[in-house]
Design a protein around this motif. Structure first.
Motif, PDB file in Angstrom:
ATOM      1  N   PRO A 478      -1.235  -2.633   8.155  1.00  0.00           N
ATOM      2  CA  PRO A 478       0.605  -2.900   6.867  1.00  0.00           C
ATOM      3  C   PRO A 478       0.059  -5.072   6.624  1.00  0.00           C
ATOM      4  O   PRO A 478       0.454  -4.798   5.075  1.00  0.00           O
ATOM      5  CB  PRO A 478       1.724  -3.738   7.773  1.00  0.00           C
ATOM      6  N   ILE A 481      -2.367  -3.941   2.616  1.00  0.00           N
ATOM      7  CA  ILE A 481      -0.795  -3.310   2.450  1.00  0.00           C
ATOM      8  C   ILE A 481      -0.411  -4.008   1.520  1.00  0.00           C
ATOM      9  O   ILE A 481      -0.310  -4.467  -0.054  1.00  0.00           O
ATOM     10  CB  ILE A 481      -0.220  -2.085   2.583  1.00  0.00           C
ATOM     11  N   GLY A 482       0.035  -5.415   2.121  1.00  0.00           N
ATOM     12  CA  GLY A 482       0.307  -6.577   1.406  1.00  0.00           C
ATOM     13  C   GLY A 482      -0.158  -7.552   1.095  1.00  0.00           C
ATOM     14  O   GLY A 482       0.144  -8.405   0.021  1.00  0.00           O
ATOM     15  N   LEU A 509      -0.060   5.776   4.672  1.00  0.00           N
ATOM     16  CA  LEU A 509       1.421   4.816   3.440  1.00  0.00           C
ATOM     17  C   LEU A 509       2.216   7.133   4.047  1.00  0.00           C
ATOM     18  O   LEU A 509       2.927   6.717   3.896  1.00  0.00           O
ATOM     19  CB  LEU A 509       0.925   5.734   2.386  1.00  0.00           C
ATOM     20  N   HIS A 512       3.788   5.823   7.166  1.00  0.00           N
ATOM     21  CA  HIS A 512       4.346   4.662   7.094  1.00  0.00           C
ATOM     22  C   HIS A 512       5.268   4.427   5.457  1.00  0.00           C
ATOM     23  O   HIS A 512       4.690   3.622   4.416  1.00  0.00           O
ATOM     24  CB  HIS A 512       3.815   3.126   7.074  1.00  0.00           C
ATOM     25  N   MET A 515       6.362   1.443   2.346  1.00  0.00           N
ATOM     26  CA  MET A 515       5.121   0.819   1.777  1.00  0.00           C
ATOM     27  C   MET A 515       4.689   1.863   0.245  1.00  0.00           C
ATOM     28  O   MET A 515       3.554   0.440  -0.340  1.00  0.00           O
ATOM     29  CB  MET A 515       3.799   0.845   3.110  1.00  0.00           C
ATOM     30  N   SER A 518       4.970  -0.596  -2.405  1.00  0.00           N
ATOM     31  CA  SER A 518       4.032  -1.967  -2.845  1.00  0.00           C
ATOM     32  C   SER A 518       3.087  -1.193  -3.456  1.00  0.00           C
ATOM     33  O   SER A 518       2.268  -2.159  -4.155  1.00  0.00           O
ATOM     34  CB  SER A 518       3.140  -2.341  -1.606  1.00  0.00           C
TER      35      SER A 518
END
Length: 939
Positions: A478, A481-482, A509, A512, A515, A518
């Motif tokens: 996470p 990805i951020g 992904l 999740h 996300m 993003s």
């Protein structure tokens, strides 16, 4: 002059002429003819006489070389032709010739040494005990007018080629064991000689180099490492001499690499400090840019570590010296400079790290824990080194590289990626945390400027691991990805790696989906950049495949961006096809009405373009456009599947992600029915073009494979169109599509009539082609054989076909798949066809064996004969006799006696299939005139 002298003179003259033609005639056909004739001459009985004449001192080296080669050929391949009483004479003659050429042509000397080596191997140990000792003694004796140095070099050449000739000899297996043992015992005669020559202060560099080359050759015989210690020590000393460096490296590496050497632990332990003493020489070489020296020393260190890591790990009291060796190899891995422009050494080390890891992880838990305490920090250091080596050079430097250098660097990075993935098995989640922390510091530290190369390398590390390792449970993804949107993407290589990293995380992904927002904008933005074509399209395809149930909110945007880049023709053909596959995955998760709406929007421009093209006169330009459009449609239909999905474990997708219940016909079928008339129009103009026909068939074939039984509404009209196509101009792609239809629908009562009609029609047309001559249509033959094999699966269906089709199935499946012959009794139509057409099948098989088919297919034809012999013995006996009575059949090169022998041998073997294959191989060589030739030896 006696008659045999006249014959010898004539043959020798012809050889001279042929050699002159081979070396000096500019006409390539004449050269080939001369080469073929000389190969035959080498194996002729006269070769024993003319080869000595060709070695005469007044001949040029090319002719002398051929004479020496002819001698070697006769000794190595036709040893049985030499009477035992002539062994010693031949040996004496060869010794004399080697003495004469010791100061002459090097290539002729080598060839004569190889001939004597072959003689020795064939005579050892019974007929020539102590062969090597005698060779050493003969060449150490004074006389013959040959100076001592020339004699010494000739002896070293002979001793060098002897083990090499053994490695390639054609000795029977039981003899190989005997001769290997005899040669091993002869090492006692070779070692003192080599030791003496290496240690003599006045030994010339050339002699020492030949000694080291000789050592390289003998260690391949698994000479005990402990019995070569002194020579290896001298070899290490020779590394300081530039003239001896290369041969010394080769000798040391060969000795260390022998599988048997791991038994000699004490010797290996003595070698470790000798290798470590090379570190100063290695550092100087790196500092001076001496790539050859650094490469050679690295080879030695890696060879010792890679071949003996487990043995050295187990010597616990010497753990520090082995760790020093590991660190030396680490230095080689991280050698300064960019591969392959500034250095070529680091790639040699990668396999070592795999081996060391495997050996550590193979220990029992308690012991493993101790080693991991020492080596986990080493492997974390290795990750840093590898990521540093994976960094791109500056933009200016990279622009100066050749395309070949760039490709080598790409492959090198792939090797690093594989190594990182493997290292993850040892370091686990801590490795990802380590990479994440470094990337985070890099991207959030505003004070310290960072190069894009450093960022790219860290991302590449993530990508390498995520591509093959399940990172779904990692707590750093996470955060990663951020971080991705914070990357200042100002370079194509960096952008590519960002795309590939997102693609590698597609499965994560899917678990999740929050996300997706993003990263999806980055991917869609990259789609418009032709430099990011491969990475952006492949990443979108992965996301659409893995996350399709979470993409409906983004579907409109994805379709719009994709349409735009397709219309602008930003991507090459292959990427356009991938993009269509991505859209197929995406649309699969939508309700039918949304699928149809998007399909209409997506493909209408292409349908309109195709309509326009269909009206034009065929030409190369519109052909490419038609094939492109048809390819886009077939790739879209390859992945557009609205049926209920299942994951790899076989469990249904959770209700949360299930598709909306579908009603009515499949959207793909709706579209195909709408464009069917247009496709027929295209075909009517392009039926002569196999590529266009193949592209049309691909649309339906891929749709059938994806939709399976949902394709049912199209079966009747497609069967009719296929039949018309094949009747007009038979093409292999139509047969391949027919095979798919048979596979899915032949056993269904409702669809059997059109499938049956289609199969019988293509069978009838194909039989006509075969009667005219199948050799002109190899692609149709291959596709038709596969179709018959498919029909053969449905044995009950056979009875419903007409007799012509049954006959075809039986005859052609017998050639490729002999399973039907055992059913002669229980399926009457099969038995009837074998009675009627079995002889025709046999004639075809015999003709193929006689030389009308590739030798690589002989095993298949042998299986047909074996099966006929097993299940139709009485018929085969009669048919073989009748067939082989025809003069010149199956080849004009075989006599009646040879044909009778072949027939008896085949009929005798009803159990041993391997023996029948050998009989057929032998007979086909006779039929082709290749029996006893060099080609036959390789067969």
């Amino acid at each position: 002059m006696p008659e045999h002298h006249v014959l010898l003179f004539c043959v020798s003259f012809c050889v001279f002429q042929a050699l002159h033609q081979l070396y000096y005639d500019p006409n390539i056909e004449n050269k080939n003819l001369a080469q073929k004739w000389l190969m035959q001459a080498q194996i002729s009985p006269q070769a024993w006489q003319f080869c000595w004449a060709l070695l005469s001192p007044d001949k040029v080296p090319e002719i002398q070389y051929f004479g020496a080669s002819a001698l070697h050929t006769k000794i190595s391949r036709y040893w049985g032709d030499i009477p035992a009483e002539q062994y010693d004479t031949l040996k004496t003659q060869l010794f004399s010739q080697i003495a004469l050429f010791a100061s002459g042509s090097k290539i002729v000397l080598t060839r004569l040494c190889v001939a004597l080596a072959s003689l020795a191997l064939n005579m050892m140990p019974e007929a020539w005990p102590g062969a090597v000792s005698e060779m050493v003694r003969m060449f150490q004796e004074e006389g013959g007018g040959v100076d001592g140095r020339a004699r010494c070099l000739a002896l070293l050449e002979l001793l060098t080629v002897l083990p090499e000739e053994f490695q390639t000899s054609r000795l029977p297996q039981y003899r190989k064991g005997q001769v290997r043992g005899a040669l091993g015992r002869e090492w006692a005669a070779v070692y003192p000689l080599l030791q003496q020559l290496l240690r003599q202060p006045d030994s010339p560099a050339l002699v020492k180099a030949r000694v080291l080359k000789c050592l390289s050759s003998w260690v391949l015989l698994d000479v005990p490492l402990s019995e070569s210690e002194g020579l290896l020590e001298a070899g290490f000393a020779a590394l300081s001499d530039p003239e001896l460096f290369d041969t010394a490296v080769e000798a040391i590496v060969n000795a260390i690499s022998q599988p048997d050497s791991q038994r000699y632990v004490n010797t290996l332990l003595k070698l470790v400090p000798q290798v470590l003493q090379l570190q100063e020489q290695l550092r100087e070489a790196v500092q001076n840019g001496d790539m050859e020296t650094s490469h050679g020393i690295c080879r030695i260190a890696v060879s010792l570590g890679e071949n003996h890591s487990r043995t050295l790990l187990e010597q616990v009291e010497h753990w520090q010296s082995f760790l020093a060796l590991v660190n030396m190899i680490m230095f080689c891995t991280g050698i300064p400079g960019h591969y392959p422009v500034n250095e070529t050494t680091s790639s040699l080390t990668l396999t070592f790290w795999y081996t060391l890891q495997d050996d550590i992880m193979s220990f029992e838990a308690e012991k493993q824990a101790v080693y991991l305490q020492v080596y986990r920090p080493v492997y974390f250091q290795l990750v840093d080194v590898l990521l540093h080596k994976a960094q791109f050079p500056t933009d200016e430097e990279y622009a100066s590289w050749s395309s070949d250098e760039k490709e080598q660097f790409r492959i090198y990075r792939v090797d690093i990626s594989d190594t990182l993935m493997y290292v993850y098995e040892m370091l686990g989640a801590e490795l990802l945390s380590n990479l994440y922390d470094k990337l985070g510091r890099l991207l959030t530290n505003a004070e310290q400027p960072t190069s894009w190369q450093h960022t790219e390398a860290l991302l590449y590390g993530f990508q390498s691991i995520a591509e093959t390792i399940d990172v779904n449970y990692s707590d750093v993804i996470p955060g990663l990805i951020g971080l991705i949107p914070r990357i200042n993407i100002n370079n194509v290589q960096l952008a590519d790696t960002v795309m590939f990293t997102i693609g590698a995380l597609a499965e994560w992904l899917a678990d999740h989906p929050v996300m997706l927002s993003s990263v999806l904008p980055l991917v869609l933005q990259a789609l418009g950049n032709p430099d990011l074509s491969v990475s952006s399209v492949s990443t979108l395809k992965k996301i659409c495949r893995e996350c399709k149930y979470d993409l409906p909110p983004y579907a409109t945007n994805i379709v719009a961006v994709s349409q735009e880049v397709l219309i602008k023709q930003i991507h090459k053909t292959s990427q356009c096809m991938w993009l269509m596959q991505a859209l197929g995955f995406l649309l699969s998760a939508l309700p039918v009405e949304d699928i149809l709406r998007n399909l209409h929007s997506l493909i209408t421009p292409y349908i309109q373009q195709l309509e326009k093209l269909a009206e034009e006169t065929p030409n190369p330009s519109n052909k490419l456009a038609i094939i492109h459009i048809l390819g886009l449609l077939s790739n879209l239909f390859t992945t557009l599947d609205i049926t209920k999905q299942e994951d790899e474990s076989g469990e249904s997708v959770p209700p949360v992600k299930s598709t909306v219940p579908q009603t009515g016909p499949n959207p793909v079928v709706v579209v195909l029915q709408q464009v069917f008339a247009l496709i027929q129009t295209v075909l009517s103009k392009w039926l002569n073009d196999s590529q266009v026909v193949e592209a049309v068939c691909a649309i339906f074939e891929k749709s059938v494979k994806t939709l399976l039984h949902d394709f049912a509404p199209m079966v009747s009209q497609l069967s009719e169109m296929l039949g018309q196509m094949y009747s007009t101009i038979p093409q292999a792609s139509a047969l391949d599509l027919t095979r798919q239809m048979v596979h899915i629908f032949a056993s269904e009562t409702d669809h059997f009539p059109p499938i049956k009609a289609l199969f019988e029609l293509v069978t009838s047309v194909t039989l006509t082609i075969f009667q005219q001559g199948p050799r002109d249509h190899p692609d149709i033959v291959d596709s038709f054989m596969q179709l018959q094999a498919q029909v053969k699966v449905y044995l009950p269906v056979l009875c419903k076909l007409n007799s012509n089709s049954i006959r075809c199935v039986c005859v052609f499946v017998c050639i490729e798949q002999t399973e039907l012959l055992p059913h002669c009794a229980d399926i009457p139509p099969v038995g009837q066809v074998v009675q009627q057409d079995g002889k025709l099948l046999l004639l075809a098989v015999l003709e193929a064996i006689g030389g009308q088919s590739s030798r690589s297919l002989m095993d298949q034809f042998a299986e047909v004969l074996f099966s006929m012999n097993k299940h139709c013995f009485g018929l085969l006996t009669v048919w073989l006799k009748e067939a082989l009575q025809s003069p010149g059949f199956p080849s004009s090169r075989v006599s009646d006696e040879q044909k009778d022998t072949f027939s008896q041998q085949v009929l005798r073997e009803r159990v041993n299939k391997r023996r029948v294959k050998d009989i057929v191989k032998e007979f086909t060589l006779v039929c082709r005139g290749l029996h006893g030739t060099e080609y036959a030896a390789e067969y």
